[in-house]
Design an enzyme around this catalytic site. Structure first.
Site, short mmCIF file in Angstrom:
data_model
loop_
_atom_site.label_atom_id
_atom_site.label_comp_id
_atom_site.label_asym_id
_atom_site.label_seq_id
_atom_site.Cartn_x
_atom_site.Cartn_y
_atom_site.Cartn_z
N CYS A 157 0.79 -1.16 -0.10
CA CYS A 157 -0.09 -0.03 -0.11
C CYS A 157 0.84 1.40 0.08
CB CYS A 157 -0.91 0.12 1.27
SG CYS A 157 -1.75 1.30 1.60
N CYS B 195 0.47 3.38 2.97
CA CYS B 195 0.98 2.84 4.41
C CYS B 195 2.52 3.14 4.28
CB CYS B 195 0.66 1.42 4.33
SG CYS B 195 -1.24 0.97 4.43
#
Length: 304
Positions: free
Chosen positions: A73, A76
Site C-alpha cells: 500500500c 501505508c
C-alpha cells in the site's frame, strides 16, 4: 527545550577541549557507535509492537494505538516513518503503539472489518474508536495528549472485535485465506490448471454442503423428535388404520365384482328377450318385412 539546552552545553564543553582531546572523544564515539551497531541487543529496543492472531487480546487492556497496513500500500508506506516516530513517544505518554500486517493476519482484518488502508484504531480498556484525523506526528500526539478520542463514538459492542459476530468474520477470513493458499499450491506446485482447481473446490463445496445438511438433519431429529413417534399408542393406531384400509379396499372390490355380475345378468336377460323374439313368428325378420309390405299395399288401395 531541555534537550536543546543540553545539546548547547555539550557543544560548548566540546569546543573548550584541546584538539587532541576532541579527536580522542570523536574516536571513542565512533568506536562506541560501531559496537552498538554490531550488537543490536544493546541498542534501544523498538517501541513499536506487532499484533497477531495469537496475541491480539493484549490490546483489550490499557491504551493502544493500532495501525492496520499492507506492505504493497503506497499510503501505508508514506505513513510508516511517521508511525515509527510516533511509537518512540508511546512509552513517555503511557500508550502502546502497534501495527498489524493484514496480509499476514487475515483474521484480524476480518475481526476489525478493515475496508481501507491504512486504518488506525484507538483502544482504551477494550473500547475501540476509529481514528480519522490527520496522519502527522503532531496530530497523533495531540490526539493522545489532549484525549481527543473521548469525542469519538466508540464501536458498537455488536461489532466489537471480541463479539460473536466478529469471531465468525475472523474465521471466515481465515478460511478464505486458507482456500487461496490451497489454490496457489495446486496451481504452482502440482501444475493443475486454473479451471481444474475451480472444479476441485466446487466438488468439495458440494460434498461438504451435503454432509453438513445431513448432520443438521440428524441433530434436528435428535433434539426435536416428532411427537407422533413418541406417542405410546402410535404403532397400535397405525396398525388399526392399516386394517381399516384393507377392509375398505376389500369392500370396494366386492362392490365392483357385484356390479359386474349385475351387468352380466342384465346382458343375459336382454339376450334371452332377443332370442324369444327371434324364435316367435312375429319376431322373425321376414315376417316383419311381409307385414310392412302388406301395410304399404293397403295404404295404396285406400288412396286410390
Amino acid at each position: 527545550m531541555a534537550p536543546l539546552l543540553d545539546r548547547k552545553i555539550g557543544d560548548a564543553m566540546l569546543s573548550s577541549l584541546p584538539w587532541r582531546s576532541k579527536s580522542n572523544l570523536l574516536t571513542c564515539s565512533l568506536v562506541l557507535l560501531i559496537y552498538l551497531t554490531s550488537h543490536p541487543s544493546l541498542a534501544k529496543p523498538s517501541s513499536l509492537k506487532e499484533i497477531t492472531d495469537g496475541n491480539w487480546e493484549d490490546i483489550l487492556a490499557g491504551e493502544w494505538m493500532i495501525e492496520f497496513f499492507a506492505p504493497w500500500c503506497p499510503a501505508c508506506q508514506q505513513l510508516q516513518p511517521v508511525w515509527n516516530e510516533f511509537a518512540d513517544w508511546g512509552e513517555d505518554m503511557g500508550v502502546n503503539i502497534a501495527k498489524v500486517d493484514v496480509t499476514e493476519q487475515p483474521g484480524l482484518s476480518g475481526r476489525f472489518i478493515i475496508t481501507s488502508l491504512p486504518t488506525i484504531y484507538h483502544c482504551k480498556d477494550g473500547v475501540f474508536r476509529r481514528y480519522q484525523g490527520a496522519r502527522t506526528k503532531d496530530d497523533l500526539l495531540s490526539f493522545i495528549d489532549e484525549k481527543k478520542w473521548q469525542g469519538i463514538e466508540p464501536v458498537s459492542s455488536w461489532f466489537g472485535p471480541s463479539s460473536f459476530m466478529m469471531n465468525t468474520m475472523s474465521a471466515l477470513f481465515k478460511l478464505s485465506m486458507f482456500i487461496r493458499r490451497c489454490h496457489n499450491y495446486l496451481i504452482e506446485h502440482l501444475g493443475i490448471p486454473v479451471w481444474g482447481s475451480y472444479v476441485i473446490f466446487g466438488l468439495a463445496t458440494l460434498f461438504s454442503g451435503l454432509v453438513l445438511g445431513l448432520i443438521l438433519v440428524f441433530i434436528a431429529d435428535f433434539v426435536f423428535p416428532s411427537r407422533r413417534f413418541n406417542s405410546p399408542n402410535y404403532y397400535q393406531k397405525k396398525q388399526t388404520m392399516e386394517q381399516a384400509r384393507l377392509i375398505q379396499q376389500l369392500e370396494e372390490e366386492q362392490e365392483a365384482d357385484g356390479e359386474e355380475d349385475d351387468e352380466d345378468d342384465e346382458d343375459g336377460e336382454q339376450d334371452d328377450v332377443w332370442r324369444r323374439r327371434r324364435a316367435s313368428p312375429e319376431g322373425r325378420p321376414e315376417e316383419v318385412l311381409r307385414k310392412r309390405v302388406v301395410g304399404n299395399r293397403e295404404d295404396q288401395d285406400e288412396d286410390s
